[in-house]
Design an enzyme around this catalytic site. Structure first.
Site, PDB file in Angstrom:
ATOM      1  N   TYR A  48       0.664  -1.158   0.093  1.00 29.25           N
ATOM      2  CA  TYR A  48      -0.097   0.098  -0.188  1.00 29.25           C
ATOM      3  C   TYR A  48       1.044   1.381   0.093  1.00 29.25           C
ATOM      4  O   TYR A  48       1.997   0.731   0.563  1.00 29.25           O
ATOM      5  CB  TYR A  48      -1.194   0.154   1.340  1.00 29.25           C
ATOM      6  CG  TYR A  48      -1.678   0.867   1.543  1.00 29.25           C
ATOM      7  CD1 TYR A  48      -3.213   1.300   0.438  1.00 29.25           C
ATOM      8  CD2 TYR A  48      -1.738   2.009   2.297  1.00 29.25           C
ATOM      9  CE1 TYR A  48      -3.169   2.102   0.594  1.00 29.25           C
ATOM     10  CE2 TYR A  48      -2.168   3.254   1.945  1.00 29.25           C
ATOM     11  CZ  TYR A  48      -3.555   3.088   1.476  1.00 29.25           C
ATOM     12  OH  TYR A  48      -4.397   4.408   1.222  1.00 29.25           O
ATOM     13  N   ASP A  62      -0.885  16.217   6.225  1.00 26.21           N
ATOM     14  CA  ASP A  62      -1.539  15.024   5.315  1.00 26.21           C
ATOM     15  C   ASP A  62      -2.998  15.719   5.141  1.00 26.21           C
ATOM     16  O   ASP A  62      -3.642  15.914   5.197  1.00 26.21           O
ATOM     17  CB  ASP A  62      -1.920  13.875   5.492  1.00 26.21           C
ATOM     18  CG  ASP A  62      -2.819  13.177   4.772  1.00 26.21           C
ATOM     19  OD1 ASP A  62      -2.895  13.220   3.660  1.00 26.21           O
ATOM     20  OD2 ASP A  62      -3.310  12.534   5.449  1.00 26.21           O
ATOM     21  N   ASP A  89      -3.609   5.555  -2.552  1.00 27.35           N
ATOM     22  CA  ASP A  89      -3.479   6.805  -2.268  1.00 27.35           C
ATOM     23  C   ASP A  89      -3.696   7.298  -3.241  1.00 27.35           C
ATOM     24  O   ASP A  89      -2.347   8.260  -3.332  1.00 27.35           O
ATOM     25  CB  ASP A  89      -3.450   6.714  -0.518  1.00 27.35           C
ATOM     26  CG  ASP A  89      -4.263   7.984  -0.253  1.00 27.35           C
ATOM     27  OD1 ASP A  89      -5.235   8.734  -0.810  1.00 27.35           O
ATOM     28  OD2 ASP A  89      -4.475   8.288   1.041  1.00 27.35           O
ATOM     29  N   ASP A  91      -5.977  10.412  -3.477  1.00 25.95           N
ATOM     30  CA  ASP A  91      -6.631  12.007  -2.551  1.00 25.95           C
ATOM     31  C   ASP A  91      -7.730  11.539  -2.486  1.00 25.95           C
ATOM     32  O   ASP A  91      -8.600  10.632  -3.406  1.00 25.95           O
ATOM     33  CB  ASP A  91      -5.804  12.567  -2.656  1.00 25.95           C
ATOM     34  CG  ASP A  91      -4.668  12.899  -1.365  1.00 25.95           C
ATOM     35  OD1 ASP A  91      -4.694  11.560  -0.563  1.00 25.95           O
ATOM     36  OD2 ASP A  91      -3.665  13.533  -0.959  1.00 25.95           O
ATOM     37  N   HIS A 116      -7.250   4.564  -4.949  1.00 26.08           N
ATOM     38  CA  HIS A 116      -8.504   4.190  -3.844  1.00 26.08           C
ATOM     39  C   HIS A 116      -8.738   6.260  -4.339  1.00 26.08           C
ATOM     40  O   HIS A 116      -8.012   7.116  -3.555  1.00 26.08           O
ATOM     41  CB  HIS A 116      -9.177   4.329  -2.701  1.00 26.08           C
ATOM     42  CG  HIS A 116      -8.444   4.734  -1.841  1.00 26.08           C
ATOM     43  ND1 HIS A 116      -8.055   5.671  -1.276  1.00 26.08           N
ATOM     44  CD2 HIS A 116      -6.794   3.714  -1.318  1.00 26.08           C
ATOM     45  CE1 HIS A 116      -7.418   5.455  -0.178  1.00 26.08           C
ATOM     46  NE2 HIS A 116      -6.982   4.415  -0.119  1.00 26.08           N
ATOM     47  N   GLU A 118     -10.851   9.790  -3.245  1.00 21.73           N
ATOM     48  CA  GLU A 118     -12.218   9.575  -1.897  1.00 21.73           C
ATOM     49  C   GLU A 118     -13.023  11.286  -2.745  1.00 21.73           C
ATOM     50  O   GLU A 118     -13.179  11.703  -2.659  1.00 21.73           O
ATOM     51  CB  GLU A 118     -10.948  10.374  -0.618  1.00 21.73           C
ATOM     52  CG  GLU A 118     -10.697  11.475  -0.765  1.00 21.73           C
ATOM     53  CD  GLU A 118      -9.738  11.406   0.638  1.00 21.73           C
ATOM     54  OE1 GLU A 118      -9.133  12.323   1.133  1.00 21.73           O
ATOM     55  OE2 GLU A 118      -8.401  10.729   0.452  1.00 21.73           O
ATOM     56  N   CYS A 126      -6.235  14.558   7.232  1.00 32.96           N
ATOM     57  CA  CYS A 126      -5.819  12.398   7.354  1.00 32.96           C
ATOM     58  C   CYS A 126      -7.994  12.272   7.908  1.00 32.96           C
ATOM     59  O   CYS A 126      -8.551  13.587   8.252  1.00 32.96           O
ATOM     60  CB  CYS A 126      -5.181  12.789   8.533  1.00 32.96           C
ATOM     61  SG  CYS A 126      -5.568  11.417   9.063  1.00 32.96           S
ATOM     62  N   ARG A 161     -13.085   5.835  -1.478  1.00 33.29           N
ATOM     63  CA  ARG A 161     -13.543   5.837   0.220  1.00 33.29           C
ATOM     64  C   ARG A 161     -14.437   6.887  -0.360  1.00 33.29           C
ATOM     65  O   ARG A 161     -14.572   7.348  -0.889  1.00 33.29           O
ATOM     66  CB  ARG A 161     -11.908   6.164   0.348  1.00 33.29           C
ATOM     67  CG  ARG A 161     -11.924   6.714   1.468  1.00 33.29           C
ATOM     68  CD  ARG A 161     -10.521   7.000   2.052  1.00 33.29           C
ATOM     69  NE  ARG A 161     -10.424   7.818   3.142  1.00 33.29           N
ATOM     70  CZ  ARG A 161      -9.265   8.674   3.665  1.00 33.29           C
ATOM     71  NH1 ARG A 161      -8.323   8.052   3.392  1.00 33.29           N
ATOM     72  NH2 ARG A 161      -9.472  10.310   4.449  1.00 33.29           N
ATOM     73  N   GLU A 191     -14.075   4.377   5.625  1.00 41.76           N
ATOM     74  CA  GLU A 191     -12.786   5.144   6.623  1.00 41.76           C
ATOM     75  C   GLU A 191     -13.364   5.589   8.168  1.00 41.76           C
ATOM     76  O   GLU A 191     -14.629   5.933   7.844  1.00 41.76           O
ATOM     77  CB  GLU A 191     -12.467   6.616   6.176  1.00 41.76           C
ATOM     78  CG  GLU A 191     -11.687   6.651   6.868  1.00 41.76           C
ATOM     79  CD  GLU A 191      -9.946   6.424   7.459  1.00 41.76           C
ATOM     80  OE1 GLU A 191     -10.272   5.336   7.560  1.00 41.76           O
ATOM     81  OE2 GLU A 191      -8.127   6.924   6.926  1.00 41.76           O
ATOM     82  N   ASN A 213      -9.180  -0.161   6.846  1.00 41.84           N
ATOM     83  CA  ASN A 213      -7.952   0.551   7.927  1.00 41.84           C
ATOM     84  C   ASN A 213      -7.400   0.355   9.068  1.00 41.84           C
ATOM     85  O   ASN A 213      -7.959   1.271  10.210  1.00 41.84           O
ATOM     86  CB  ASN A 213      -8.438   2.513   7.627  1.00 41.84           C
ATOM     87  CG  ASN A 213      -7.404   3.208   7.685  1.00 41.84           C
ATOM     88  OD1 ASN A 213      -6.105   2.313   8.055  1.00 41.84           O
ATOM     89  ND2 ASN A 213      -7.443   4.380   7.236  1.00 41.84           N
TER      90      ASN A 213
END
Length: 297
Positions: A48, A62, A89, A91, A116, A118, A126, A161, A191, A213
């Site tokens: 990942y 982040d 990821d 974002d 993914h 989101e 985060c 996500r 999430e 996660n």
């Protein structure tokens, strides 16, 4: 020697096949290409690449400061060092729907197996911090649809996500996930679910592969792989674990050097030179070099 020999296409097909089998795949987060080799050597199922880790590696928080190019470049450096499939990821997709499509194609070119996207507002934060905001459903669905339409390899995994749980509750998160699946998402990453009961409820409501996660110091409980497999989850990520371990050890080591004036007492806590050489395949490079210089037509 050099890079992994398994093609990106083969890695994507492997990920798809294993998800179809219903098993739980364990994907630790790699903080650099060398750690990806270690993940493979230890027998995990995939790698990942966390957006939080990419940001931290650059010395940034982040909060959406990294660019699509930075993420694709780092993901490609990591993916090419392992025969395992790499999940990244991405974002919020780094912009409007057309940017999302371009991001997916850049990640395809980088050789990763999937990503993914989101539904947070951009810039994001985060997923385990308070104060998150999510976009409206139409915007979330447009991002996923753009990712699906943008990919050129149908085996590239598009995961959606959703951060809705922390903002509007579990029922709203389930409704959002169902809509994301209808928009074409191959898998869902819910999430910041809280505990076994919520994970179980979500699993019962969604019929595509689900990701759990298991990040430290977050909202949720740290569950075992056995517990997650019994719940029917398909992927578990440990996104920042290796970075936190490495930085914790580095901090303690620097304190020791300051206090003792030498690193001598730290030797038994270090990766030995021989282990590093095995991991980077020094012997393979030597054999290649000898073969080239000894070659005669």
């Amino acid at each position: 020697m050099l890079y992994a020999t398994t093609t990106a296409s083969a890695k994507r097909q492997t990920l798809r096949a294993r998800l179809a089998n219903g098993e739980l795949l364990r994907l630790p987060g790699a903080f650099n290409p060398l750690s990806a080799r270690l993940i493979q050597a230890k027998g995990f199922d995939g790698v990942y690449v966390s957006g939080a880790v990419v940001a931290a590696d650059l010395g940034l928080p982040d909060i959406g400061l990294t660019t699509a190019t930075e993420v694709a470049t780092r993901a490609g450096q990591i993916a090419r060092m392992t025969d395992l499939p790499t999940l990244v990821d991405a974002d919020t997709g780094f912009g409007e729907p057309m940017n999302v499509a371009r991001t997916v194609q850049a990640l395809e070119d980088a050789g990763v197996a999937g990503c993914h996207i989101e539904d947070q507002v951009n810039p994001k934060r985060c997923g385990h911090l308070d104060g998150k905001q999510v976009v409206d459903q139409l915007t979330a669905l447009q991002r996923v649809r753009a990712a699906v339409e943008g990919r050129r390899d149908p085996d590239f995994l598009v995961m959606a996500r959703t951060d809705v749980r922390a903002v509007r509750g579990l029922d709203a998160a389930i409704d959002r996930a169902k809509a994301l699946v209808d928009a074409g998402a191959d898998a869902i990453f819910p999430e910041a679910l809280l505990g076994l009961a919520e994970l179980e409820t979500f699993r019962a409501a969604i019929d595509v592969p689900l990701l759990a996660n298991m990040t430290e110091f977050g909202k949720g409980e740290l569950l075992t792989a056995t517990q997650l497999a019994e719940l029917g989850y398909n992927i578990v990520i440990y996104p920042v674990t290796l970075l936190r371990l490495a930085m914790g050890a580095a901090e303690a080591g620097l304190d020791t050097i300051l206090a003792e004036g030498t690193q001598a007492s730290l030797l038994d806590r270090m990766q030995h030179r021989s282990a590093l050489y095995d991991l980077v395949d020094y012997a393979g490079y030597g054999q290649f070099d000898a073969g080239v210089f000894d070659f005669e037509l």
